[in-house]
Write a protein that holds these residues in place. Structure first.
Motif, PDB file in Angstrom:
ATOM      1  N   ALA A  55      20.010  70.871  46.370  1.00 26.79           N
ATOM      2  CA  ALA A  55      19.116  70.944  45.200  1.00 26.79           C
ATOM      3  C   ALA A  55      18.556  69.558  44.892  1.00 26.79           C
ATOM      4  N   ARG A  56      17.276  69.517  44.682  1.00 26.13           N
ATOM      5  CA  ARG A  56      16.607  68.248  44.440  1.00 26.13           C
ATOM      6  C   ARG A  56      15.263  68.576  43.807  1.00 26.13           C
ATOM      7  N   CYS A  57      14.819  67.736  42.920  1.00 30.34           N
ATOM      8  CA  CYS A  57      13.550  67.995  42.264  1.00 30.34           C
ATOM      9  C   CYS A  57      12.392  67.760  43.237  1.00 30.34           C
ATOM     10  N   ASP A  58      11.389  68.613  43.192  1.00 24.62           N
ATOM     11  CA  ASP A  58      10.221  68.445  44.068  1.00 24.62           C
ATOM     12  C   ASP A  58       9.164  67.530  43.460  1.00 24.62           C
ATOM     13  N   SER A  59       9.329  67.208  42.181  1.00 25.11           N
ATOM     14  CA  SER A  59       8.433  66.216  41.568  1.00 25.11           C
ATOM     15  C   SER A  59       9.040  64.845  41.804  1.00 25.11           C
ATOM     16  N   ILE A 184      20.243  84.702  52.044  1.00 30.06           N
ATOM     17  CA  ILE A 184      19.064  85.559  51.891  1.00 30.06           C
ATOM     18  C   ILE A 184      18.055  84.787  51.055  1.00 30.06           C
ATOM     19  N   GLY A 185      16.836  84.619  51.582  1.00 25.26           N
ATOM     20  CA  GLY A 185      15.796  83.957  50.807  1.00 25.26           C
ATOM     21  C   GLY A 185      15.387  82.628  51.402  1.00 25.26           C
ATOM     22  N   THR A 186      14.070  82.456  51.513  1.00 27.64           N
ATOM     23  CA  THR A 186      13.518  81.231  52.099  1.00 27.64           C
ATOM     24  C   THR A 186      12.363  80.712  51.249  1.00 27.64           C
ATOM     25  N   GLY A 187      12.580  80.681  49.931  1.00 26.93           N
ATOM     26  CA  GLY A 187      11.625  80.016  49.042  1.00 26.93           C
ATOM     27  C   GLY A 187      12.018  78.546  48.916  1.00 26.93           C
ATOM     28  N   SER A 188      11.539  77.888  47.866  1.00 27.13           N
ATOM     29  CA  SER A 188      11.835  76.453  47.689  1.00 27.13           C
ATOM     30  C   SER A 188      13.336  76.195  47.715  1.00 27.13           C
ATOM     31  N   THR A 189      14.099  77.098  47.102  1.00 25.06           N
ATOM     32  CA  THR A 189      15.550  76.908  47.023  1.00 25.06           C
ATOM     33  C   THR A 189      16.193  77.071  48.394  1.00 25.06           C
ATOM     34  N   GLY A 190      15.906  78.197  49.049  1.00 32.53           N
ATOM     35  CA  GLY A 190      16.523  78.460  50.346  1.00 32.53           C
ATOM     36  C   GLY A 190      16.180  77.376  51.352  1.00 32.53           C
ATOM     37  N   GLN A 208      15.255  85.983  56.553  1.00 34.16           N
ATOM     38  CA  GLN A 208      13.911  85.658  56.052  1.00 34.16           C
ATOM     39  C   GLN A 208      13.063  86.911  55.910  1.00 34.16           C
ATOM     40  N   ARG A 209      12.588  87.144  54.672  1.00 35.57           N
ATOM     41  CA  ARG A 209      11.668  88.275  54.478  1.00 35.57           C
ATOM     42  C   ARG A 209      10.224  87.808  54.609  1.00 35.57           C
ATOM     43  N   THR A 210       9.905  86.686  53.964  1.00 37.26           N
ATOM     44  CA  THR A 210       8.548  86.147  54.056  1.00 37.26           C
ATOM     45  C   THR A 210       8.630  84.709  54.554  1.00 37.26           C
ATOM     46  N   ALA A 211       7.971  84.443  55.673  1.00 38.80           N
ATOM     47  CA  ALA A 211       7.947  83.065  56.179  1.00 38.80           C
ATOM     48  C   ALA A 211       7.153  82.197  55.204  1.00 38.80           C
ATOM     49  N   ALA A 327      -0.389  79.337  48.124  1.00 41.76           N
ATOM     50  CA  ALA A 327      -0.632  80.499  47.268  1.00 41.76           C
ATOM     51  C   ALA A 327       0.688  80.947  46.639  1.00 41.76           C
ATOM     52  N   LYS A 328       1.790  80.710  47.368  1.00 44.44           N
ATOM     53  CA  LYS A 328       3.100  80.756  46.733  1.00 44.44           C
ATOM     54  C   LYS A 328       3.467  79.309  46.458  1.00 44.44           C
ATOM     55  N   ARG A 329       4.380  79.067  45.558  1.00 44.05           N
ATOM     56  CA  ARG A 329       4.764  77.690  45.244  1.00 44.05           C
ATOM     57  C   ARG A 329       5.198  76.997  46.548  1.00 44.05           C
ATOM     58  N   PRO A 330       4.496  75.913  46.973  1.00 46.48           N
ATOM     59  CA  PRO A 330       4.816  75.317  48.269  1.00 46.48           C
ATOM     60  C   PRO A 330       6.126  74.531  48.234  1.00 46.48           C
ATOM     61  N   THR A 379      17.481  84.011  46.166  1.00 53.76           N
ATOM     62  CA  THR A 379      16.468  85.057  45.975  1.00 53.76           C
ATOM     63  C   THR A 379      15.656  84.886  44.701  1.00 53.76           C
ATOM     64  N   GLY A 380      15.735  83.720  44.101  1.00 50.16           N
ATOM     65  CA  GLY A 380      14.802  83.401  43.026  1.00 50.16           C
ATOM     66  C   GLY A 380      15.153  84.034  41.692  1.00 50.16           C
ATOM     67  N   PHE A 381      14.108  84.237  40.898  1.00 51.24           N
ATOM     68  CA  PHE A 381      14.300  84.535  39.484  1.00 51.24           C
ATOM     69  C   PHE A 381      13.366  85.646  39.014  1.00 51.24           C
ATOM     70  N   SER A 493       4.162  87.244  45.496  1.00 49.51           N
ATOM     71  CA  SER A 493       4.612  86.037  44.818  1.00 49.51           C
ATOM     72  C   SER A 493       5.278  86.334  43.477  1.00 49.51           C
ATOM     73  N   TRP A 494       6.218  85.463  43.109  1.00 47.23           N
ATOM     74  CA  TRP A 494       6.851  85.646  41.791  1.00 47.23           C
ATOM     75  C   TRP A 494       5.896  85.260  40.672  1.00 47.23           C
ATOM     76  N   TYR A 495       4.819  84.513  40.988  1.00 42.17           N
ATOM     77  CA  TYR A 495       3.804  84.238  39.957  1.00 42.17           C
ATOM     78  C   TYR A 495       3.253  85.559  39.403  1.00 42.17           C
TER      79      TYR A 495
END
Ligand code: N01
Length: 549
Positions: A55-59, A184-190, A208-211, A327-330, A379-381, A493-495
């Motif tokens: 875990a690390r901030c992306d900003s 399970i999950g390959t977003g920013s966290t995974g 991975q569900r979505t690359a 288009a999804k949070r990079p 798997t996000g929020f 997207s979760w957006y």
């Protein structure tokens, strides 16, 4: 609701970046009686809960902080380009100590209900342990990404090993040594977690569900030269952050992708890749506006993935990305794609073999069963609306927030909801929030809310509520802003709420940019809070179609 209630001017829910600053503003600047209720055992919000490996901030750290206090800025020195949870928590503790905030925060207190009492014009707030509070103003500072989404995969209860969600990570950590871990999950966290889990696990299987696209973060200790630059340029850095759409300390290049030659474009991307971080998205002005421009960045990253990952089948699955870049949070990463070159890491492409169920022994896909000792849900929020809907919030005439938002969140500026007087939502749906460097959006919201409450008290107004028509129109603007970008093209997207089954598909954050949004909020305030319905103490409510005068 029963039992004697503590009486307050304002109650704030949550002690992360938002809640701490809101407490300071309402208590020390306006002189109100304020309490913060926090479900966790300590301050930190997101950073209290998200202590998963990697875990690390992306900003960038020098921008991921409060800018309201020059003294605070000058006293604090970040150690790395991207701070991890321990350093951010040290920072927030420093803030809490400096401004003596802890004395007004109650920990281990989860708010379960908040009902508006129309007659008394007060919010009745109840906690899990049955404590009661009454407050004139209720401010939710619950974060956008705090309701963990654990997918309902059949059989989870039968799993013989341990499972974890990254957003509810055990404070004592998890020992992966000798374990077969499934993620399970390959977003920013995974993407942050996998490389670190792989370092100690016996084997890591990534489902991975979505690359996803990812660009190297290039984290590193900060050098004295850079720290000196930061110390000497607080005002300029702040100015850049406030004038860019995403609140980051860098500007978006003015050029469009096709205004330069192919060779030059490639060189721009190559330099951005080397530099690392979210700045890659700022390489050209039109990357999230024009699909053809976006394709050039997307293809560049896909080529990088194929070049890094040695096994062609794995490389193909990782680079088979179905949506435009950003288009999804990079995400940004440290050795994510390289991790798939390790002998102890396997990628499972769920598009080819979807998960059927979880068994006692592991995860069974359509193709085979993967034996596991542990499962990590990255798997996000249930983003933006989830943290608010978890609380039984009821406004005028018993209207529940769940009813009000049955078709998706409706807010005015992401700050207030029609039917819920004196309820303010920091970084609520309909505000730029998650599309920005969060502390910048948080400071803007907290200061606006403070200004609004100060105005009310000065004018003898005891009730402020988003007007229904203003909220409707704002919702249309939020939609239009999203549709002017490529963001809605990522339909999963979760957006859009698409990651939670049954959630209404509404693009939740305001995509028109933080600078424009700030100008809109300031303009509305300067015109007597146009669009809000305000009531003078003792008077009947009336619409402030053109603002309260
Ligand atoms: O969550 P996500 P996150 N079966 O929703 C998959 C912020 N953040 O925690 O894309 C299988 O992005 C899902 O697949 P799909 C940042 O804003 C910030 O990673 O829905 N897979 C996806 O791959 C970020 O965007 C930082 O098809 C399932 C993954 O799980 C936000 O938090 C660091 C599934 C979820 O990705 C959320 O990121 C980390 C299922 N049933 C995060 N359900 C920093 O700045 C979901 N998935 C530090």
């Amino acid at each position: 609701m029963s039992g004697p209630a503590s009486q307050l001017d304002a109650l704030v829910i949550g002690a992360g970046f938002s809640g701490l600053y809101q407490l300071l503003c309402l208590r020390d600047r306006l002189g109100l009686s304020v309490k913060v209720l926090e479900a966790a055992a300590d301050i930190g919000g997101t950073w209290y809960w998200n202590r998963y490996p990697g875990a690390r901030c992306d900003s960038e750290s020098h921008s991921y902080c409060y800018f309201f206090s020059r003294e605070l800025l000058e006293e604090w020195t970040w150690s790395e380009r991207y701070p991890g949870p321990p350093e951010i928590l040290r920072y927030l503790n420093r803030v809490a100590d400096k401004f003596d905030l802890r004395r007004d925060i109650r920990f281990n207190v989860r708010v379960t209900a908040a009902h508006y009492d129309d007659k008394a014009n007060l919010w009745d707030v109840v906690t899990e342990s049955g404590e009661r509070y009454q407050a004139r103003y209720l401010v939710t500072a619950v974060g956008c990404l705090s309701a963990a989404n654990v997918p309902r995969i059949p059989g989870l209860e039968s799993f013989a090993g341990h499972w974890y969600h990254t957003g509810q990570w055990p404070q004592e950590g998890v020992d992966f040594r000798g374990k077969r871990v499934g993620q399970i999950g390959t977003g920013s966290t995974g993407i942050q977690a996998a490389p670190v889990i792989a370092q100690t696990a016996a084997h890591l299987t990534v489902f991975q569900r979505t690359a996803q696209y990812s660009v190297p973060a290039r984290n590193a200790p900060l050098q004295e030269e850079f720290l000196r630059y930061v110390r000497e340029h607080h005002d300029e850095i702040r100015e850049v952050m406030r004038s860019t759409p995403n609140g980051h300390p860098f500007r978006i290049d003015r050029r469009k992708a096709f205004e330069v030659s192919e060779a030059e474009r490639e060189a721009v991307y190559e330099a951005a890749w080397k530099k690392g971080g979210l700045q890659f998205r700022a390489s050209f002005h039109d990357l999230v506006l024009d699909k053809a421009a976006n394709d050039t960045a997307a293809e560049f990253i896909k080529r990088k993935i194929r070049a890094i990952v040695k096994d062609p089948k794995t490389a193909q699955a990782l680079a088979d990305i179905d949506h435009p870049y950003a288009a999804k949070r990079p995400p940004i990463d440290t050795d994510y794609f390289e991790t798939f070159n390790r002998d102890n890491v396997t990628l499972v492409d769920l598009r080819a073999e979807p998960i059927e169920r979880i068994t006692a022994a592991g995860i069974k896909t359509r193709a085979r069963e993967y034996a596991l000792d542990m499962i990590v849900f990255a798997t996000g929020f249930d983003a933006m609306t989830g943290p608010l809907l978890k609380i039984d919030i009821r406004g005028r005439d018993g209207l529940t927030l769940r009813e009000a938002w049955a078709a998706g969140p409706l807010t005015y500026l992401g700050l207030q909801v029609p039917g819920f007087p004196n309820l303010f939502t920091v970084t609520g749906p309909g505000s730029p929030s998650v599309l920005t460097n969060m502390p910048v959006a948080i400071e803007q919201h907290v200061e606006w809310i403070t200004g609004c409450i100060a105005y009310m008290r000065e004018k003898g107004i005891d009730r402020c509520e988003a007007g229904a028509e203003a909220a409707q129109k704002w919702g249309e603007r939020v939609n239009a802003a999203a549709n002017a970008t490529l963001l809605p093209l990522a339909t999963h997207s979760w957006y859009l709420g698409a990651n939670v089954p049954g959630k209404p598909r509404v693009f939740m954050p305001y995509a028109g940019g933080l600078a424009r949004y700030r100008a809109i909020c300031d303009d509305i305030a300067s015109r007597g809070y146009e669009g809000f319905v305000m009531r003078r103490a003792g008077a009947r409510p009336r619409a402030a179609a053109r603002g309260f005068r």
